[in-house]
Design a protein around this motif. Structure first.
Motif, PDB file in Angstrom:
ATOM      1  N   SER A  18      -9.097  15.634 -82.095  1.00  0.00           N
ATOM      2  CA  SER A  18      -9.792  14.499 -82.699  1.00  0.00           C
ATOM      3  C   SER A  18      -8.802  13.569 -83.373  1.00  0.00           C
ATOM      4  CB  SER A  18     -10.821  14.998 -83.725  1.00  0.00           C
ATOM      5  OG  SER A  18     -10.161  15.465 -84.893  1.00  0.00           O
ATOM      6  N   GLU A  19      -9.316  12.495 -83.959  1.00  0.00           N
ATOM      7  CA  GLU A  19      -8.467  11.539 -84.648  1.00  0.00           C
ATOM      8  C   GLU A  19      -7.804  12.145 -85.886  1.00  0.00           C
ATOM      9  OE1 GLU A  19     -10.849   8.131 -85.448  1.00  0.00           O
ATOM     10  OE2 GLU A  19     -10.743   7.364 -83.391  1.00  0.00           O
ATOM     11  N   ARG A  20      -8.366  13.189 -86.432  1.00  0.00           N
ATOM     12  CA  ARG A  20      -7.726  13.857 -87.573  1.00  0.00           C
ATOM     13  C   ARG A  20      -6.474  14.598 -87.141  1.00  0.00           C
ATOM     14  NH1 ARG A  20     -11.643  17.311 -91.180  1.00  0.00           N
ATOM     15  NH2 ARG A  20      -9.705  17.335 -92.388  1.00  0.00           N
ATOM     16  N   GLY A  21      -6.501  15.189 -85.948  1.00  0.00           N
ATOM     17  CA  GLY A  21      -5.307  15.784 -85.366  1.00  0.00           C
ATOM     18  C   GLY A  21      -4.864  17.100 -85.939  1.00  0.00           C
ATOM     19  N   THR A  22      -5.686  17.759 -86.733  1.00  0.00           N
ATOM     20  CA  THR A  22      -5.263  19.030 -87.337  1.00  0.00           C
ATOM     21  C   THR A  22      -5.641  20.242 -86.500  1.00  0.00           C
ATOM     22  OG1 THR A  22      -7.300  19.057 -88.645  1.00  0.00           O
ATOM     23  CG2 THR A  22      -5.328  18.137 -89.684  1.00  0.00           C
ATOM     24  N   VAL A  23      -6.695  20.112 -85.686  1.00  0.00           N
ATOM     25  CA  VAL A  23      -7.190  21.246 -84.905  1.00  0.00           C
ATOM     26  C   VAL A  23      -7.294  20.857 -83.441  1.00  0.00           C
ATOM     27  CG1 VAL A  23      -9.139  22.798 -84.506  1.00  0.00           C
ATOM     28  CG2 VAL A  23      -8.451  22.241 -86.841  1.00  0.00           C
ATOM     29  N   ILE A  24      -6.838  21.758 -82.570  1.00  0.00           N
ATOM     30  CA  ILE A  24      -6.951  21.587 -81.125  1.00  0.00           C
ATOM     31  C   ILE A  24      -7.856  22.690 -80.596  1.00  0.00           C
ATOM     32  CG2 ILE A  24      -5.704  21.625 -78.924  1.00  0.00           C
ATOM     33  CD1 ILE A  24      -3.263  20.604 -80.540  1.00  0.00           C
ATOM     34  N   ARG A  25      -8.835  22.328 -79.791  1.00  0.00           N
ATOM     35  CA  ARG A  25      -9.787  23.311 -79.279  1.00  0.00           C
ATOM     36  C   ARG A  25      -9.768  23.308 -77.755  1.00  0.00           C
ATOM     37  NH1 ARG A  25     -13.181  21.121 -83.822  1.00  0.00           N
ATOM     38  NH2 ARG A  25     -13.109  22.732 -85.433  1.00  0.00           N
ATOM     39  N   VAL A  26     -10.058  24.479 -77.199  1.00  0.00           N
ATOM     40  CA  VAL A  26     -10.125  24.650 -75.747  1.00  0.00           C
ATOM     41  C   VAL A  26     -11.508  25.189 -75.397  1.00  0.00           C
ATOM     42  CG1 VAL A  26      -9.147  25.786 -73.723  1.00  0.00           C
ATOM     43  CG2 VAL A  26      -7.639  25.087 -75.609  1.00  0.00           C
ATOM     44  N   PHE A  27     -12.163  24.537 -74.441  1.00  0.00           N
ATOM     45  CA  PHE A  27     -13.525  24.904 -74.064  1.00  0.00           C
ATOM     46  C   PHE A  27     -13.602  25.250 -72.580  1.00  0.00           C
ATOM     47  CE2 PHE A  27     -13.771  21.982 -77.613  1.00  0.00           C
ATOM     48  CZ  PHE A  27     -14.729  22.545 -78.447  1.00  0.00           C
ATOM     49  N   ASN A  28     -14.573  26.087 -72.264  1.00  0.00           N
ATOM     50  CA  ASN A  28     -14.908  26.372 -70.869  1.00  0.00           C
ATOM     51  C   ASN A  28     -15.774  25.216 -70.359  1.00  0.00           C
ATOM     52  OD1 ASN A  28     -15.026  27.895 -68.498  1.00  0.00           O
ATOM     53  ND2 ASN A  28     -17.021  28.732 -69.072  1.00  0.00           N
ATOM     54  N   ILE A  29     -15.375  24.599 -69.265  1.00  0.00           N
ATOM     55  CA  ILE A  29     -16.074  23.406 -68.794  1.00  0.00           C
ATOM     56  C   ILE A  29     -17.482  23.718 -68.300  1.00  0.00           C
ATOM     57  CG2 ILE A  29     -16.104  21.727 -66.895  1.00  0.00           C
ATOM     58  CD1 ILE A  29     -13.180  21.259 -67.335  1.00  0.00           C
ATOM     59  N   SER A  30     -17.665  24.836 -67.619  1.00  0.00           N
ATOM     60  CA  SER A  30     -18.959  25.120 -66.982  1.00  0.00           C
ATOM     61  C   SER A  30     -20.097  25.268 -67.981  1.00  0.00           C
ATOM     62  CB  SER A  30     -18.856  26.382 -66.125  1.00  0.00           C
ATOM     63  OG  SER A  30     -18.505  27.500 -66.927  1.00  0.00           O
ATOM     64  N   ASP A  31     -19.838  25.921 -69.125  1.00  0.00           N
ATOM     65  CA  ASP A  31     -20.924  26.142 -70.086  1.00  0.00           C
ATOM     66  C   ASP A  31     -20.637  25.568 -71.470  1.00  0.00           C
ATOM     67  OD1 ASP A  31     -19.001  27.886 -71.027  1.00  0.00           O
ATOM     68  OD2 ASP A  31     -20.127  29.711 -70.571  1.00  0.00           O
ATOM     69  N   GLY A  32     -19.463  24.977 -71.666  1.00  0.00           N
ATOM     70  CA  GLY A  32     -19.140  24.373 -72.957  1.00  0.00           C
ATOM     71  C   GLY A  32     -18.762  25.344 -74.050  1.00  0.00           C
ATOM     72  N   ALA A  33     -18.556  26.612 -73.714  1.00  0.00           N
ATOM     73  CA  ALA A  33     -18.211  27.609 -74.729  1.00  0.00           C
ATOM     74  C   ALA A  33     -16.802  27.382 -75.261  1.00  0.00           C
ATOM     75  CB  ALA A  33     -18.328  29.015 -74.147  1.00  0.00           C
ATOM     76  N   LYS A  34     -16.644  27.529 -76.586  1.00  0.00           N
ATOM     77  CA  LYS A  34     -15.314  27.391 -77.184  1.00  0.00           C
ATOM     78  C   LYS A  34     -14.528  28.668 -76.961  1.00  0.00           C
ATOM     79  CE  LYS A  34     -14.750  27.473 -81.674  1.00  0.00           C
ATOM     80  NZ  LYS A  34     -14.768  27.050 -83.100  1.00  0.00           N
ATOM     81  N   LEU A  35     -13.341  28.529 -76.354  1.00  0.00           N
ATOM     82  CA  LEU A  35     -12.512  29.677 -76.020  1.00  0.00           C
ATOM     83  C   LEU A  35     -11.379  29.885 -77.008  1.00  0.00           C
ATOM     84  CD1 LEU A  35     -12.183  29.019 -72.170  1.00  0.00           C
ATOM     85  CD2 LEU A  35     -13.861  30.468 -73.349  1.00  0.00           C
ATOM     86  N   TYR A  36     -10.767  28.800 -77.463  1.00  0.00           N
ATOM     87  CA  TYR A  36      -9.622  28.894 -78.378  1.00  0.00           C
ATOM     88  C   TYR A  36      -9.708  27.771 -79.398  1.00  0.00           C
ATOM     89  CZ  TYR A  36      -7.642  31.669 -74.547  1.00  0.00           C
ATOM     90  OH  TYR A  36      -7.436  32.597 -73.568  1.00  0.00           O
TER      91      TYR A  36
ATOM     92  N   ARG B 216      -4.592  25.600 -84.860  1.00  0.00           N
ATOM     93  CA  ARG B 216      -4.314  24.683 -85.971  1.00  0.00           C
ATOM     94  C   ARG B 216      -2.934  24.102 -85.806  1.00  0.00           C
ATOM     95  NH1 ARG B 216      -6.107  22.693 -90.526  1.00  0.00           N
ATOM     96  NH2 ARG B 216      -8.101  23.709 -90.157  1.00  0.00           N
ATOM     97  N   ARG B 217      -2.905  22.784 -85.658  1.00  0.00           N
ATOM     98  CA  ARG B 217      -1.627  22.098 -85.512  1.00  0.00           C
ATOM     99  C   ARG B 217      -0.933  21.938 -86.852  1.00  0.00           C
ATOM    100  NH1 ARG B 217       1.134  18.389 -86.672  1.00  0.00           N
ATOM    101  NH2 ARG B 217      -0.501  17.754 -88.114  1.00  0.00           N
ATOM    102  N   GLY B 218      -1.696  21.740 -87.905  1.00  0.00           N
ATOM    103  CA  GLY B 218      -1.124  21.587 -89.229  1.00  0.00           C
ATOM    104  C   GLY B 218      -2.227  21.472 -90.266  1.00  0.00           C
TER     105      GLY B 218
END
Length: 447
Positions: free
Chosen positions: A200-218, A221-223
């Motif tokens: 996001s524009e805040r840039g502190t957290v990066i998230r990884v999602f499964n495309i097929s169902d939208g589940a958050k996988l990872y 924290r960048r900082g």
């Protein structure tokens, strides 16, 4: 800029094939564009240069001869070129400024501020238009490089971090992912086409999602000390690593591995960590969500410190000379090559620096880096056939025009899509055989 190095208006690493991650780089400047290929750590070869007009977008398909170009003087016009032949295959005009272009073997996507056009790359016809999208002044979108799982992602909101997933083959919406509370700043789809990383524009957290169902996988924290502007996200070709660059001097590398081993600690530390873990678990219902989330977030396994900050840059992870490398291209005209030792992790070493003006600066690392077996991950297995593919397809052409049509016809062939109501009808008049790309062997090959 310093040392006479040109400021880059646009730069992008080549898209990837199914088995090979392209090591090509396209850069646009106020005087034209250049295409480079990193054949080895020491050799950045300039394979093409076009000195014409100020270029704001240049995207190359794989390592082929097909290039999509947009200039600042004509920001509403997309030109598709075969740079080896020096031909302009076709051009399209749109109702508003082109903010982004993405392409793979099946589709070419053009992003405007409030609409997206999906082209069939075989004949360049517009197959579908996504209209009335939330305002997207940055032209943020990403397209899967895997044409078998050809997903398009774009912001689903201008006020929150929603991601809209669209199937660019079947031309239908797949899902909406609520990725962040703040608006999106960066996205990347894995080369397998099954995962998407967001920031996001805040840039502190990066998230990884499964495309097929939208589940958050990872969640990484960048900082925590400051909000930053994320410039780019990129997956390694095997999907095991994710790199992130920003307007700061630090680039982070995260590992996407559920089976990573937890190092053994002394008994005293184990007791303390066990106590802390139990305390957090017990108080999870009482602590704010933001606090418990911090304990569950992953951290970078490796990082690099760039010799600059505050400049736009992009990063990617590739195998070069059978060693995992992290590449960073910056707007002040340099390509930095870092070694990644994922066994040891930690701070990575600058291995080479290349100028993007046809000259070469070489910066040796302060000490030799041993090529350990651990550095040759399963990425190497995917890359071993690269040299043979390059040799076998070296003589291929990127796009073959029908011989019944002269180059002059292609140069005059302008397709206008300014009228949102009837632009698709106007494209149906295009000759079915204008592009002889039905035979996959004649499709833009890797060179």
């Amino acid at each position: 800029m310093s040392n006479g190095t040109p400021e880059l208006k646009y730069f992008s690493f080549g898209t990837a094939g199914k088995k090979v991650l392209s090591k090509s780089l396209a850069v646009g400047t106020k005087t034209g564009y250049r295409l480079y290929s990193l054949s080895s750590v020491d050799n950045l070869d300039q394979i093409y240069e076009n000195e014409s007009e100020d270029i704001c977008i240049v995207e190359r398909l794989f390592s082929s001869s097909l290039v999509a170009v947009v200039s600042l003087s004509s920001p509403r016009k997309l030109r598709v070129c075969h740079f080896k032949k020096g031909n302009e295959i076709c051009n399209y005009s749109y109702s508003n400024t082109i903010l982004g272009v993405k392409l793979n073997r099946a589709r070419l996507v053009v992003c405007l501020e409030e609409s997206l056009y999906i082209h069939n790359i075989h004949d360049m016809k517009v197959l579908h238009t996504i209209r009335d999208t939330p305002p997207n002044p940055a032209g943020l979108c990403c397209l899967s490089t895997n044409s078998d799982m050809c997903y398009l992602a774009y912001p689903g909101s201008s006020t929150t971090g929603e991601v809209q997933i669209f199937d660019a083959i079947n031309l239908q919406s797949v899902s909406m992912i609520s990725a962040h509370e703040s608006p999106l700043a960066a996205m990347a789809i894995s080369h397998q086409g099954n995962r998407i990383a967001t920031a996001s524009e805040r840039g502190t957290v990066i998230r990884v999602f499964n495309i097929s169902d939208g589940a958050k996988l990872y969640e990484f924290r960048r900082g925590v000390k400051r909000c930053v502007s994320i410039c780019s996200l990129a997956f390694s070709i095997d999907g095991l690593y994710l790199c992130s660059s920003s307007n700061t001097e630090t680039v982070h590398v995260f590992k996407l591995d559920d089976t990573k081993e937890i190092p053994q600690m002394p008994d005293e530390q184990q007791s303390w960590m066990s106590f802390l873990s139990k305390a957090v678990t017990a108080s999870a219902n009482y602590l704010p969500t933001q606090v418990t989330d911090v304990f569950n977030q992953g951290r970078a396994v490796a990082s690099i410190h760039l010799p600059f900050q505050g400049l736009k840059n992009i990063c990617t992870i590739v195998m070069v000379d059978k060693v995992l490398r992290l590449l960073v291209a910056s707007s002040h005209g340099y390509l930095y090559v870092y070694n990644l030792d994922m066994e040891e992790g930690g701070e990575c070493t600058l291995w080479r620096t290349h100028r993007l003006d046809g000259q070469l600066d070489v910066v040796d690392s302060p000490k030799p880096i041993k090529l350990k077996e651990a550095n040759i991950t399963k990425l190497d297995k995917n890359m071993r056939t690269e040299s043979s593919i390059d040799k076998n397809l070296d003589t291929g052409t990127a796009v073959v025009l029908d011989t019944n049509h002269m180059t002059e016809d292609c140069l005059d062939y302008t397709l206008s899509v300014a009228n949102a109501e009837n632009h698709v009808d106007s494209l149906t008049d295009v000759s079915e055989d204008r592009f002889n790309l039905n035979d996959d062997s004649e499709f833009p090959p890797v060179i």
